[in-house]
Write a protein that holds these residues in place. Structure first.
Motif, PDB file in Angstrom:
ATOM      1  N   LEU A  58       0.762  -1.170   0.020  1.00 51.24           N
ATOM      2  CA  LEU A  58      -0.105   0.016  -0.017  1.00 51.24           C
ATOM      3  C   LEU A  58       0.874   1.445   0.038  1.00 51.24           C
ATOM      4  N   LYS A  59       2.145   1.238   0.894  1.00 52.18           N
ATOM      5  CA  LYS A  59       2.917   2.351   0.913  1.00 52.18           C
ATOM      6  C   LYS A  59       3.547   2.625  -0.527  1.00 52.18           C
ATOM      7  N   GLN A  83       4.162   5.829  -5.559  1.00 49.25           N
ATOM      8  CA  GLN A  83       4.173   5.741  -7.114  1.00 49.25           C
ATOM      9  C   GLN A  83       3.317   6.686  -7.638  1.00 49.25           C
ATOM     10  N   LEU A  84       2.100   6.665  -7.208  1.00 50.98           N
ATOM     11  CA  LEU A  84       1.086   7.733  -7.619  1.00 50.98           C
ATOM     12  C   LEU A  84       1.066   9.047  -7.266  1.00 50.98           C
ATOM     13  N   SER A  85       1.816   8.995  -5.991  1.00 49.69           N
ATOM     14  CA  SER A  85       2.160  10.615  -5.639  1.00 49.69           C
ATOM     15  C   SER A  85       3.213  11.319  -6.518  1.00 49.69           C
ATOM     16  N   LEU A  87       1.363  14.311  -8.227  1.00 52.36           N
ATOM     17  CA  LEU A  87       1.931  15.445  -7.193  1.00 52.36           C
ATOM     18  C   LEU A  87       3.463  15.998  -7.497  1.00 52.36           C
ATOM     19  N   GLY A  88       3.973  14.777  -8.265  1.00 58.68           N
ATOM     20  CA  GLY A  88       5.349  15.188  -8.705  1.00 58.68           C
ATOM     21  C   GLY A  88       6.457  15.221  -7.345  1.00 58.68           C
ATOM     22  N   TRP A 144       5.291  10.855  -1.374  1.00 57.36           N
ATOM     23  CA  TRP A 144       4.213  11.109  -0.248  1.00 57.36           C
ATOM     24  C   TRP A 144       5.003  10.963   1.038  1.00 57.36           C
ATOM     25  N   ASP A 145       6.077  10.302   1.209  1.00 59.38           N
ATOM     26  CA  ASP A 145       6.745  10.022   2.536  1.00 59.38           C
ATOM     27  C   ASP A 145       8.038  10.075   2.101  1.00 59.38           C
ATOM     28  N   ASP A 146       8.909  11.057   2.391  1.00 59.71           N
ATOM     29  CA  ASP A 146      10.129  10.759   2.289  1.00 59.71           C
ATOM     30  C   ASP A 146      11.115   9.919   2.978  1.00 59.71           C
TER      31      ASP A 146
END
Length: 889
Positions: A850-851, A856-858, A862-863, A866-868
């Motif tokens: 899920l992460k 990948q979609l983020s 969003l470019g 999602w979580d660095d």
């Protein structure tokens, strides 16, 4: 084979003839003694057996779209046609028009009002049309047909043609089609007649005498209509050459008196006419056997509609995943007829192919990934266990046209082809009898003390009981006012019993299946853990919980951790030493295949050194040339402490504290900074003079460990200090007030002689830092650094306490034992990583798939990530985890 071919050829010829002539009587009968004969031939057969079959078909409940259903429709059509012919023959011979009533009616009445034979004539011309097409043709405005030529008296104008007039089918056939077509045509003709009569009444033609009609009464079905008084009209003088025949066909020239069944009330406007009747949708037959009555009613009205052509149930066009039942009314004006409305449950409809047009293929290799097509609704409806209730789960049927294999859309063959964005919307895990919602599964995944299936069963039972009692309370509250105000107490239905919950054994099996379904993901996360400082330690407590066939096969559980407290591997072995060679080989292969740098330091509790060459640990990890092996200092101190007479001695704690001081020394700069911070805190409180003792007493051991680093004193200094400590406590100063010595003289001397050679094994490496700065903290105006130490295997000792709690209860089989252990290791490592990172996220999620999908979609949408802090786990390396059995030689 020849007989079957001949039968098939004959059937095709009969079917072609039926389509050519439009007569279903030429179709072949496929059942019973008359198999192979045409339906018309069997119907006209006067034998006793044939007539018995005809009588049976009239009352039989034939299954739709079968040969029996087609034969039954043909029999009913023939019987209805015969009865209609017998009813209309007397009327045509006895009701001859008199000279006073032989005139033609107005054009509006002539075209709009028809008797039942007209409906049959309409269907005779439109038998190949659907009801919707017949209704469209009946109500489509066309040019009015010319009325028969007639002569009116001078000065009498022709009646005006109303705008609502419609052109109907010409008559000429008396045979009636199926019942559904008759109903549709009759309804449309009734509406047409209503509009025409309404216009004719409000706009009467000039000089037309009033028509006296008695009140219309609806007669019962298949009874001759009641006669009405004839309409008194002046005779019409027509030339003999153009005078039409007196006797006209019923459909072309209806008599003045009309059947009451086709003449609506004159005073009712067309806008108030009731709409055409739509047959209610029925549930699929296989759903009726599986759904309780409380579910059938609302699902039938919400999810299905009747096909206007076949009458079969079909899904509504606007589909969604969750369907919730209607709620009971807030105010009841009458007693509830049934408690079903209070005890309904939701429905989850899973149709990825129909809802999203998601392309799925057949999994058989011979089909070559052939696309699956929809094959209707799956006949099984599953009941799913939720946190506080139940819900139903339905799905679609998918079929491969190449191999004829069918798949329910909830099977793993279909779910495995979906991307995670669609796959994650499926809410449950299916078993043979019951199904379990993912929310219940998440409650079993936490591996802490007391989290057993028995405890979960009690929590679910409490949740279900309270939710069910609230429904019972709502039902009784709705019934109570009517029981109170009525003189005679009404009889209310009893609330249904609460559905029984599955047993804890089933919950345990579901949890094991959940872990096995995520086994590759769990193993990949565990084998993706690395470190530069490793710790290896063993425990025996957890092996005592192995039961069944695996009982007694393991004596030690050996774990390898890193500097963050994470666990790289955990194996169960029958003994230490050579039994760990496979574990070491797998660990070295993991580092090699992942391209990670080999660890530089390893802390152990044994085999740290050898007088005959490399130690046992260096021999196990031979690929790691630069690996330094160190003895855990806590284990070294425990070896020295074994020389005391009793741990209850008053000087025991003092002896261990002095022993630690002999090994470690604090960093002077860190201690000075902490003292300044404490002085600043005391100065802010304005307590007066601040002494050194006051500052020292305010510094706790926790603050020292957090803000101050320490290091070992060196081999020579440590040896000298420990020898001096032992000599002091082995003298008179080592006795309590009763004269009991702390140390056993002979034992402590023997222990020190053996452990003195290990002083070099506990020293810190010269070129490696064991402390990591994790942040800063401001106290008393001084900014202090916060450190985390990687020295020793104390973190593994803490893990052993939690490891024993991973397995709930006192025993577990080998499969359940491994499922508990793998799940616990994965969650333990994720928690340790969250503690090690700065700015821990508030989102607590352990699903790496899920992460990964969100990350990948983020990046695509969003470019950015999602979580660095998230790092993609590597693939499972094939390393054995959790259970390796070795028999003792």
């Amino acid at each position: 084979m020849t007989e079957e071919l001949e039968k098939f050829t004959k059937k095709q010829k009969m079917q072609a003839k039926a389509q050519e002539t439009g007569d279903q009587g030429y179709l072949m009968v496929d059942f019973g003694e008359f198999q192979g004969r045409s339906m018309k031939e069997v119907y006209e057969d006067q034998s006793k057996e044939a007539q018995a079959l005809i009588k049976y078909l009239v009352k039989a409940d034939a299954r739709p779209n079968t040969n029996m259903a087609v034969f039954k429709a043909y029999v009913l059509k023939r019987r209805t046609s015969a009865e209609g012919t017998r009813e209309h023959q007397p009327a045509s011979t006895s009701a001859l028009p008199s000279p006073s009533s032989s005139a033609l009616p107005p054009a509006a009445t002539q075209t709009g009002v028809r008797k039942p034979a007209t409906v049959k004539a309409l269907l005779g011309r439109g038998k190949n049309l659907t009801p919707s097409q017949i209704a469209k043709m009946l109500t489509s405005p066309v040019k009015p047909s010319p009325a028969p030529q007639c002569t009116l008296p001078p000065g009498r104008p022709l009646p005006a043609q109303p705008p609502a007039q419609r052109q109907l089918f010409l008559t000429g056939f008396a045979e009636e089609d199926d019942e559904e077509l008759a109903a549709a045509a009759s309804q449309c003709e009734t509406q047409q007649t209503t509009a025409i009569v309404h216009v004719d009444v409000h706009q009467p033609p000039a000089r037309q005498p009033p028509v006296h009609q008695p009140p219309v009464h609806q007669p019962p079905a298949r009874q001759p209509p009641a006669r009405q008084p004839p309409v008194h009209q002046p005779p019409v003088h027509q030339p003999p050459a153009r005078q039409p025949p007196v006797h006209q066909p019923p459909a072309r020239q209806p008599p003045a008196h009309q059947p009451p069944a086709l003449q609506p009330p004159v005073h009712q406007p067309p806008a108030l006419q009731p709409p055409a009747h739509q047959p209610p949708a029925e549930l699929p037959s296989h759903w009726k056997d599986q759904l309780p009555p409380s579910q059938q009613e609302w699902i039938r009205h919400t999810l299905f509609k009747a096909n206007p052509r076949t009458g079969k149930p079909e899904l509504v066009p606007q589909l969604k995943l969750w369907w919730h039942p209607p709620q009971p009314p807030l105010i009841h004006t009458q007693p509830p007829a049934s408690p079903n409305l209070f005890f309904t449950r939701p429905l989850f409809l899973w149709m990825p192919h129909k809802m999203w047009l998601y392309p799925v293929v057949c999994v058989r290799p011979a089909c070559g990934k052939h696309r699956l097509t929809a094959a209707g609704v799956y006949r099984t409806v599953r009941r799913v266990l939720d946190v506080d209730g139940w819900y139903d789960l339905a799905t679609e049927y998918l079929e491969c046209k190449r191999c004829s294999k069918k798949y329910p859309a909830w099977s793993e063959d279909i779910l495995g082809q979906l991307d995670l964005g669609h796959r994650s919307q499926f809410p449950a895990l299916l078993t043979y009898r019951y199904s379990c919602d993912n929310r219940v599964l998440r409650m079993m995944r936490e591996r802490t003390m007391g989290n057993s299936v028995a405890q979960l069963y009690k929590k679910l039972q409490e949740q279900h009981s309270e939710a069910w009692m609230q429904r019972v309370l709502q039902y009784l509250t709705a019934c109570e006012p009517f029981a109170r105000i009525c003189v005679v107490r009404p009889v209310f239905a009893e609330p249904p019993p609460m559905p029984a919950l599955p047993k804890p054994k089933w919950l345990l099996a579901v949890y094991a299946r959940d872990v096995l379904g995520r086994l590759d993901e769990v193993k990949a996360k565990i084998t993706s853990t690395f470190g530069s400082v490793l710790k290896m330690d063993s425990t025996k407590k957890i092996t005592k919980k192995l039961a069944g066939a695996a009982a007694g096969t393991a004596a030690w559980c050996t774990n390898v951790g890193n500097e963050h407290g994470q666990v790289l591997v955990a194996v169960l072995t029958a003994s230490e030493g050579h039994a760990l060679d496979l574990m070491a080989d797998g660990l070295m292969r993991r580092y090699r295949e992942a391209g990670e740098a080999p660890p530089q330091l390893m802390y152990v509790d044994r085999d740290c050194c050898s007088p005959y060459g490399p130690c046992r640990v260096n021999a196990m990890f031979a690929e790691w040339d630069g690996l330094q092996v160190r003895l855990d200092i806590w284990h070294f101190m425990r070896r020295i402490a074994a020389g005391v007479t009793t741990e209850a001695h008053p000087l025991y704690g003092t002896f261990l504290a002095r022993l630690s001081t002999c090994i470690f020394e604090w960093d002077a700069d860190d201690v000075a900074a902490l003292r300044r911070a404490k002085e600043g805190e005391l100065a802010a409180k304005r307590i007066g003079h601040i002494s050194e003792e006051a500052v020292k007493s305010r510094i706790s051991r926790r603050e020292l460990a957090l803000h101050c680093r320490r290091r070992t004193r060196g081999v020579a200094e440590t040896t000298r200090l420990i020898a001096a400590l032992i000599s002091v406590f082995d003298s008179e100063r080592g006795k309590d007030t009763l004269g009991v010595p702390l140390l056993d003289h002979e034992r402590i001397q023997q222990i020190w002689k053996e452990q003195e050679k290990h002083v070099s094994c506990i020293q810190d490496p010269e070129d490696f830092s064991l402390y990591t700065k994790t942040g800063t903290l401001k106290k008393g105006g001084v900014e202090l650094s916060c450190y985390r130490c990687a020295r020793g295997s104390t973190s593994l000792e803490s893990f052993h306490l939690h490891l024993n709690r991973f397995i709930p209860g006192t025993s577990a089989s080998d499969a359940h034992f491994q499922a508990y252990l793998l799940e616990g290791l994965m969650r333990w490592n994720d928690d340790r990583m969250e503690d090690a990172l700065q700015g821990a996220s508030s989102i607590r999620c352990f699903g790496s798939a899920l992460k990964e999908a969100v990350d990948q979609l983020s990046q695509t949408v969003l470019g950015r990530s999602w979580d660095d802090r998230y790092r993609t786990p590597g693939a499972y390396t094939g390393k054995k985890l959790a259970l390796i059995q070795h028999q003792k030689e």
